[in-house]
Design a protein around this motif. Structure first.
Motif, PDB file in Angstrom:
ATOM      1  N   UNK A  59     -17.269  12.639 -38.783  1.00 15.09           N
ATOM      2  CA  UNK A  59     -16.403  12.338 -37.636  1.00 15.09           C
ATOM      3  C   UNK A  59     -15.752  10.976 -37.837  1.00 15.09           C
ATOM      4  N   UNK A  60     -14.762  10.695 -37.016  1.00 20.47           N
ATOM      5  CA  UNK A  60     -14.104   9.393 -37.041  1.00 20.47           C
ATOM      6  C   UNK A  60     -15.049   8.352 -36.442  1.00 20.47           C
ATOM      7  N   UNK A  61     -15.136   7.204 -37.106  1.00 20.16           N
ATOM      8  CA  UNK A  61     -15.998   6.125 -36.629  1.00 20.16           C
ATOM      9  C   UNK A  61     -15.333   5.455 -35.424  1.00 20.16           C
ATOM     10  N   UNK A 110     -12.121  18.312 -43.980  1.00 17.23           N
ATOM     11  CA  UNK A 110     -12.046  17.815 -45.358  1.00 17.23           C
ATOM     12  C   UNK A 110     -13.448  17.674 -45.956  1.00 17.23           C
ATOM     13  N   UNK A 111     -14.355  17.095 -45.198  1.00 19.54           N
ATOM     14  CA  UNK A 111     -15.734  16.880 -45.656  1.00 19.54           C
ATOM     15  C   UNK A 111     -16.415  18.207 -46.012  1.00 19.54           C
ATOM     16  N   UNK A 112     -16.292  19.192 -45.153  1.00 15.04           N
ATOM     17  CA  UNK A 112     -16.947  20.483 -45.390  1.00 15.04           C
ATOM     18  C   UNK A 112     -16.317  21.195 -46.583  1.00 15.04           C
ATOM     19  N   UNK A 113     -15.006  21.081 -46.762  1.00 15.57           N
ATOM     20  CA  UNK A 113     -14.329  21.751 -47.874  1.00 15.57           C
ATOM     21  C   UNK A 113     -14.571  21.063 -49.207  1.00 15.57           C
ATOM     22  N   UNK A 114     -15.120  19.868 -49.179  1.00 13.62           N
ATOM     23  CA  UNK A 114     -15.291  19.104 -50.407  1.00 13.62           C
ATOM     24  C   UNK A 114     -16.748  18.767 -50.700  1.00 13.62           C
ATOM     25  N   UNK A 119     -18.873  10.550 -50.240  1.00 11.19           N
ATOM     26  CA  UNK A 119     -17.525  10.069 -50.539  1.00 11.19           C
ATOM     27  C   UNK A 119     -16.459  10.894 -49.809  1.00 11.19           C
ATOM     28  N   UNK A 120     -16.761  12.161 -49.505  1.00  9.09           N
ATOM     29  CA  UNK A 120     -15.803  13.020 -48.802  1.00  9.09           C
ATOM     30  C   UNK A 120     -15.721  12.681 -47.316  1.00  9.09           C
ATOM     31  N   UNK A 121     -16.557  11.749 -46.861  1.00  8.18           N
ATOM     32  CA  UNK A 121     -16.514  11.321 -45.461  1.00  8.18           C
ATOM     33  C   UNK A 121     -16.245   9.823 -45.358  1.00  8.18           C
ATOM     34  N   UNK A 122     -15.667   9.238 -46.365  1.00  3.85           N
ATOM     35  CA  UNK A 122     -15.440   7.802 -46.338  1.00  3.85           C
ATOM     36  C   UNK A 122     -14.179   7.454 -45.563  1.00  3.85           C
ATOM     37  N   UNK A 123     -13.048   7.964 -45.978  1.00  4.57           N
ATOM     38  CA  UNK A 123     -11.752   7.712 -45.336  1.00  4.57           C
ATOM     39  C   UNK A 123     -11.503   6.220 -45.139  1.00  4.57           C
ATOM     40  N   UNK A 126     -13.302   4.728 -42.246  1.00  4.57           N
ATOM     41  CA  UNK A 126     -13.007   5.262 -40.912  1.00  4.57           C
ATOM     42  C   UNK A 126     -13.867   6.480 -40.569  1.00  4.57           C
ATOM     43  N   UNK A 127     -14.592   7.037 -41.550  1.00  2.00           N
ATOM     44  CA  UNK A 127     -15.426   8.211 -41.301  1.00  2.00           C
ATOM     45  C   UNK A 127     -16.895   7.850 -41.192  1.00  2.00           C
ATOM     46  N   UNK A 128     -17.643   8.691 -40.491  1.00  2.00           N
ATOM     47  CA  UNK A 128     -19.087   8.491 -40.331  1.00  2.00           C
ATOM     48  C   UNK A 128     -19.771   9.845 -40.293  1.00  2.00           C
ATOM     49  N   UNK A 129     -20.957   9.923 -40.913  1.00  2.00           N
ATOM     50  CA  UNK A 129     -21.738  11.157 -40.893  1.00  2.00           C
ATOM     51  C   UNK A 129     -22.628  11.183 -39.664  1.00  2.00           C
TER      52      UNK A 129
END
Length: 173
Positions: A59-61, A110-114, A119-123, A126-129
């Motif tokens: 998700x977006x941080x 994007x995260x799920x498809x990759x 790294x697929x949740x970095x953005x 701006x991204x957070x797990x």
């Protein structure tokens, strides 16, 4: 000379079929059905070092700047290849029409498809797990459990398409 080229291309096609079948998790003709019975394990999916005792979403941080969120959202829905059609007016995830919710949905796609990798949740930070499902109302976020099989099947299809394209280009020469 033509016969030799055809034999090589035939071999490449067969190799491509085996690679695509293995990537998609299909049984090859030489395997017996009982020999591929899955054994449950507690190991995480390949490439996902954050997957511990459950599913994960990206998700977006909340602390990210509006500019960083917008840039990351634009990238995810553009060059990143995330399907952001549900974020359009009338889409299931359009409301609430906020940058944070739209970026969260796009980041997660994007995260799920990759491969659910960190790294697929970095953005760009701006991204957070998260381990809590961010879905709301009719807007359902894809989960890491459901995306693992889709990623494997997609990889198999991509390998097969690439092999066929390579061979068809070779035959035209």
């Amino acid at each position: 000379m033509k016969r030799k080229e055809l034999m090589i291309m035939h071999g490449v096609l067969i190799l491509g079929w085996f690679i695509a079948s293995a990537a998609a998790g299909r049984i090859t003709p030489q395997e017996k059905a009982e020999s591929v019975t899955p054994i449950p394990t507690l190991s995480p999916p390949e490439g996902n070092m954050t997957f511990i005792d459950g599913v994960t979403w990206c998700v977006a941080r909340p602390g990210a700047t509006q500019e960083d969120l917008q840039n990351a959202l634009d990238w995810a829905c553009g060059p990143g290849g995330a399907d952001c059609s549900q974020l359009q007016p009338g889409g299931r995830c359009y409301q609430p029409n906020t940058l944070l919710t739209h970026a969260s949905y796009a980041f997660n796609i994007f995260y799920q498809q990759n491969g659910n990798s960190d790294i697929a949740c970095n953005f760009g930070g701006a991204g957070a797990l998260v381990k809590r499902d961010p879905s709301f109302g009719s807007c359902k976020f894809m989960a890491s459990e459901t995306s693992a099989a889709a990623s494997s099947a997609m990889l198999g299809r991509r390998v097969w398409i690439a092999m066929v394209a390579l061979i068809s280009l070779r035959l035209r020469v």
